[in-house]
Design an enzyme around this catalytic site. Structure first.
Site, PDB file in Angstrom:
ATOM      1  CG  ASP A 215      17.803 -36.246  25.977  1.00  0.00           C
ATOM      2  OD1 ASP A 215      18.205 -35.852  24.670  1.00  0.00           O
ATOM      3  OD2 ASP A 215      16.615 -35.783  26.466  1.00  0.00           O
ATOM      4  CD  GLU A 241      20.677 -32.534  23.645  1.00  0.00           C
ATOM      5  OE1 GLU A 241      20.200 -32.485  22.287  1.00  0.00           O
ATOM      6  OE2 GLU A 241      20.004 -32.619  24.504  1.00  0.00           O
TER       7      GLU A 241
HETATM    8  C1  ARE Z   1       7.643 -35.125  20.165  1.00  0.00           C
HETATM    9  C2  ARE Z   1       6.958 -34.379  19.175  1.00  0.00           C
HETATM   10  C3  ARE Z   1       6.673 -33.026  19.986  1.00  0.00           C
HETATM   11  C4  ARE Z   1       5.614 -33.304  21.157  1.00  0.00           C
HETATM   12  C5  ARE Z   1       6.468 -34.204  22.067  1.00  0.00           C
HETATM   13  C6  ARE Z   1       5.608 -34.504  23.330  1.00  0.00           C
HETATM   14  O1  ARE Z   1       7.904 -33.879  18.039  1.00  0.00           O
HETATM   15  O2  ARE Z   1       5.813 -32.243  18.987  1.00  0.00           O
HETATM   16  O3  ARE Z   1       5.440 -32.240  21.791  1.00  0.00           O
HETATM   17  O4  ARE Z   1       6.822 -35.383  21.366  1.00  0.00           O
HETATM   18  O5  ARE Z   1       4.617 -35.429  22.875  1.00  0.00           O
HETATM   19  C7  ARE Z   1      13.174 -35.723  20.514  1.00  0.00           C
HETATM   20  C8  ARE Z   1      12.454 -35.334  19.304  1.00  0.00           C
HETATM   21  C9  ARE Z   1      11.285 -34.424  19.740  1.00  0.00           C
HETATM   22  C10 ARE Z   1      10.164 -35.051  20.423  1.00  0.00           C
HETATM   23  C11 ARE Z   1      10.833 -35.514  21.547  1.00  0.00           C
HETATM   24  C12 ARE Z   1      10.190 -36.540  22.704  1.00  0.00           C
HETATM   25  O6  ARE Z   1      13.247 -34.459  18.558  1.00  0.00           O
HETATM   26  O7  ARE Z   1      10.486 -34.016  18.146  1.00  0.00           O
HETATM   27  O8  ARE Z   1       8.723 -34.294  20.705  1.00  0.00           O
HETATM   28  O9  ARE Z   1      11.910 -36.387  21.376  1.00  0.00           O
HETATM   29  O10 ARE Z   1       9.677 -37.596  22.062  1.00  0.00           O
HETATM   30  C13 ARE Z   1      16.386 -28.282  22.295  1.00  0.00           C
HETATM   31  C14 ARE Z   1      16.921 -28.974  23.323  1.00  0.00           C
HETATM   32  C15 ARE Z   1      17.727 -30.273  23.035  1.00  0.00           C
HETATM   33  C16 ARE Z   1      16.999 -31.325  22.293  1.00  0.00           C
HETATM   34  C17 ARE Z   1      16.326 -30.817  21.006  1.00  0.00           C
HETATM   35  C18 ARE Z   1      15.750 -31.409  20.347  1.00  0.00           C
HETATM   36  O11 ARE Z   1      17.755 -27.943  23.982  1.00  0.00           O
HETATM   37  O12 ARE Z   1      17.906 -30.922  24.382  1.00  0.00           O
HETATM   38  O13 ARE Z   1      15.486 -29.305  21.364  1.00  0.00           O
HETATM   39  N1  ARE Z   1      17.519 -32.381  22.160  1.00  0.00           N
HETATM   40  C19 ARE Z   1      17.427 -33.735  22.770  1.00  0.00           C
HETATM   41  C20 ARE Z   1      17.438 -35.032  22.092  1.00  0.00           C
HETATM   42  C21 ARE Z   1      16.028 -35.027  21.164  1.00  0.00           C
HETATM   43  C22 ARE Z   1      15.126 -35.188  22.170  1.00  0.00           C
HETATM   44  C23 ARE Z   1      14.824 -34.464  23.420  1.00  0.00           C
HETATM   45  C24 ARE Z   1      15.957 -33.781  23.687  1.00  0.00           C
HETATM   46  C25 ARE Z   1      13.924 -34.498  24.265  1.00  0.00           C
HETATM   47  O14 ARE Z   1      18.445 -35.214  21.323  1.00  0.00           O
HETATM   48  O15 ARE Z   1      16.133 -35.909  20.173  1.00  0.00           O
HETATM   49  O16 ARE Z   1      13.628 -34.694  21.178  1.00  0.00           O
HETATM   50  O17 ARE Z   1      14.118 -35.637  25.125  1.00  0.00           O
HETATM   51  C26 ARE Z   1      17.839 -24.129  19.781  1.00  0.00           C
HETATM   52  C27 ARE Z   1      18.254 -24.034  21.067  1.00  0.00           C
HETATM   53  C28 ARE Z   1      18.387 -25.682  21.471  1.00  0.00           C
HETATM   54  C29 ARE Z   1      17.027 -26.498  21.031  1.00  0.00           C
HETATM   55  C30 ARE Z   1      16.805 -26.058  19.562  1.00  0.00           C
HETATM   56  C31 ARE Z   1      15.493 -26.716  19.092  1.00  0.00           C
HETATM   57  O18 ARE Z   1      18.874 -24.380  18.808  1.00  0.00           O
HETATM   58  O19 ARE Z   1      19.789 -23.623  21.479  1.00  0.00           O
HETATM   59  O20 ARE Z   1      18.469 -25.803  22.836  1.00  0.00           O
HETATM   60  O21 ARE Z   1      17.289 -27.787  21.271  1.00  0.00           O
HETATM   61  O22 ARE Z   1      16.814 -24.876  19.342  1.00  0.00           O
HETATM   62  O23 ARE Z   1      14.751 -26.207  19.690  1.00  0.00           O
END
Ligand code: ARE
Ligand code: CA
Length: 482
Positions: A215, A241
């Protein structure tokens, strides 16, 4: 110009069928791609361990899935949102999805069914709760303190944006040293953090796990991922990812030396083709579209993030067209495909069906859970993928618009008609041996019989058939009638 029309509300046969049913010298090399003949991954998002175990035995094994990907198994913050799983508070294998014992018996059960297990591993960060708290299994924590595991010195404090948060994805330093949505960012350059992360992953390997989805890999330098990988006790499949972002300095290509990388452009491009462009354009889909090299590319129509946050992709809500897009992905020899399996949701944050304590309930397919991996079109096309593994593409046909066909040389053939009209009275050149084949889009082949239409290929490799609007026909050597 040929523009797409509003889709008719009538169900096509496909829908009805769907509804019915770089390491160091001291470390072993990581496996660069899923190995063996069965490479399709089913992502049973947020399923609990007993349900994953029974699905491996009842469906994933029999249908030919090679892998199951499961959601993060470590202890997480409390709450009912699905994303609590992405906020680790300890590395105990104890979560809303089940206990360590249940996890271990799930892995054993899946292996007994011939299905390998990929774990979604959250290694870039810990929790994002400003005031700390108590985790699912009782571990107490603060934002930057996890007793016995990490202390303040193990985290990055990038000092940008007033709160250490990532704001600018065009700044490499910020993306890798600041906090992704306030999640406490581990100093993955430190020896201690690397050893702690490797200990977690090695614990999972000791339970029999076969691979990891890493992740938030973009948020760790590729060299840090390589260093962690080098500490694995045995080879494991890795998929990182790293979301391609236009104009961003950190690119998916930087990570291909470590293992596979998710190709996020694939699902977006495929959705655009199905929604507003032409299936004829799929002729060179993949590398021809600027996507990653096939042998390191991990592809999907949608994943758990894009189905929520990216209005552009196709999801279970698109029903028949979603099934056709998955059928194309499984038929087309590019990348390692993952089939998404979702629970039904309306709000972005809504968690899976759970009890009053937020413990995830066992899966009930088609009631609260979509179980896309069971849709007959999708599940049967896994058999097509397996039967055609390694074969190239030949006999490409398109009508310039929404009707395409191609062979997987000597092994299988598919034609997809996404026009609003049926294509009747045509013959198709398959190059397959003469015989009677099960149309696996409309029928399931088992015990030498086909529950749907049978396609007769003549001595010259041709067959004649009608293809309804928004429908398909697919045949392959492993579903040939005696
Ligand atoms: C939640 C709340 C937040 C709060 C946080 C901490 O929503 O408001 O601040 O908790 O309390 C998932 C959810 C998030 C969640 C997080 C932790 O989606 O909502 O936050 O879990 O519980 C980027 C990253 C990429 C990431 C995506 C979502 O680069 O790695 O954002 N994806 C992975 C997982 C997600 C997960 C996380 C990472 C965290 O698949 O499910 O988040 O572990 C452009 C950029 C991308 C960027 C994208 C979105 O496209 O190129 O890199 O992706 O914008 O910002
Ligand atoms: Ca980081």
């Amino acid at each position: 110009m040929h523009r797409r029309r509003l889709r008719p509300a009538v169900l096509t046969l496909a829908v009805i069928a769907s509804l019915l049913a770089s390491g160091t010298v001291t470390a072993p090399p990581a496996v660069a791609a899923p190995a063996g003949g069965k490479k399709v991954i089913a992502n049973l998002f947020e399923w609990n361990w007993p349900s994953v175990a029974s699905e491996c035995a009842s469906t994933l094994g029999p249908k030919g899935y090679g892998y199951v990907q499961v959601s993060p198994p470590q202890e997480h913050v409390r709450g009912n949102q699905w994303w609590v799983a992405y906020q680790p508070v300890s590395y105990r294998i104890e979560s809303r999805k089940g206990t360590r014992a249940q996890f271990e018996s799930m892995v054993d059960g899946c292996h007994a069914a011939g299905v390998k297990v990929i774990v979604d591993a959250v290694v870039n960060h810990m929790s994002g709760q400003a005031n700390g708290g108590t985790g699912w299994a009782g571990s107490s924590y603060q934002h930057h303190a996890y007793p016995g595991i990490y202390q303040g010195q193990d985290f990055h404090y990038c000092g940008r944006n007033g709160n250490n948060d990532i704001v600018d994805y065009h700044d490499r330093y910020e993306v890798q040293n600041c906090e992704l949505v306030n999640l406490a960012d581990l100093r993955t350059e430190s020896d201690y953090v690397r050893s702690r992360l490797a200990a977690y992953l090695n614990d999972l390997l000791s339970l029999g796990v076969d691979g990891f989805r890493l992740d938030a890999s973009k948020h760790m330098p590729a060299a840090d991922v390589a260093a962690i990988r080098a500490r694995l006790s045995r080879p494991a499949y890795l998929v990182q990812e790293v979301i391609h972002g236009a104009g961003e300095p950190i690119t998916p290509t930087e990570y291909t030396g470590n293992g596979d990388v998710h190709e996020f452009r694939y699902g977006k491009d495929l959705a655009r083709v199905f929604r507003s462009e032409r299936l004829a354009y799929l002729r060179n889909f993949g590398e021809g579209w600027g996507h990653l090299p096939s042998n390191v590319s991990s592809v999907f129509v949608d994943n758990h993030d894009t189905q929520r946050d990216d209005g552009g992709v196709l999801t279970y809500r698109d029903r028949g067209i979603y099934a056709l897009a998955n059928a194309f992905m499984l038929a087309w020899p590019y990348g390692s495909p993952t089939v998404m399996s979702s629970y039904t949701f309306s709000g972005r944050d809504a968690g899976p069906p759970s009890d009053g304590n937020n413990k995830t309930l066992s899966t009930t397919c088609y009631s609260g859970w979509e179980c896309e991996h069971r849709w007959p079109v999708i599940a049967n096309m896994v058999g097509f993928r397996n039967a055609t593994e390694g074969a190239g593409v030949s006999n490409w046909y398109d009508n310039g618009y929404q009707h395409i066909a191609f062979s997987r040389t000597g092994r299988g053939f598919i034609t997809i008609n996404d026009e609003d009209f049926a294509v009747n009275g045509r013959s198709y050149h398959t190059g397959l041996p003469a015989g009677r084949y099960c149309d696996v889009i409309h029928g399931t082949f088992a015990g030498g019989t086909c529950t749907g239409p049978v396609i007769t290929v003549d001595a010259n490799g041709w067959f004649a058939a009608n293809v309804p609007a928004h429908d398909a026909i697919a045949i392959h050597l492993s579903a040939r009638l005696p």
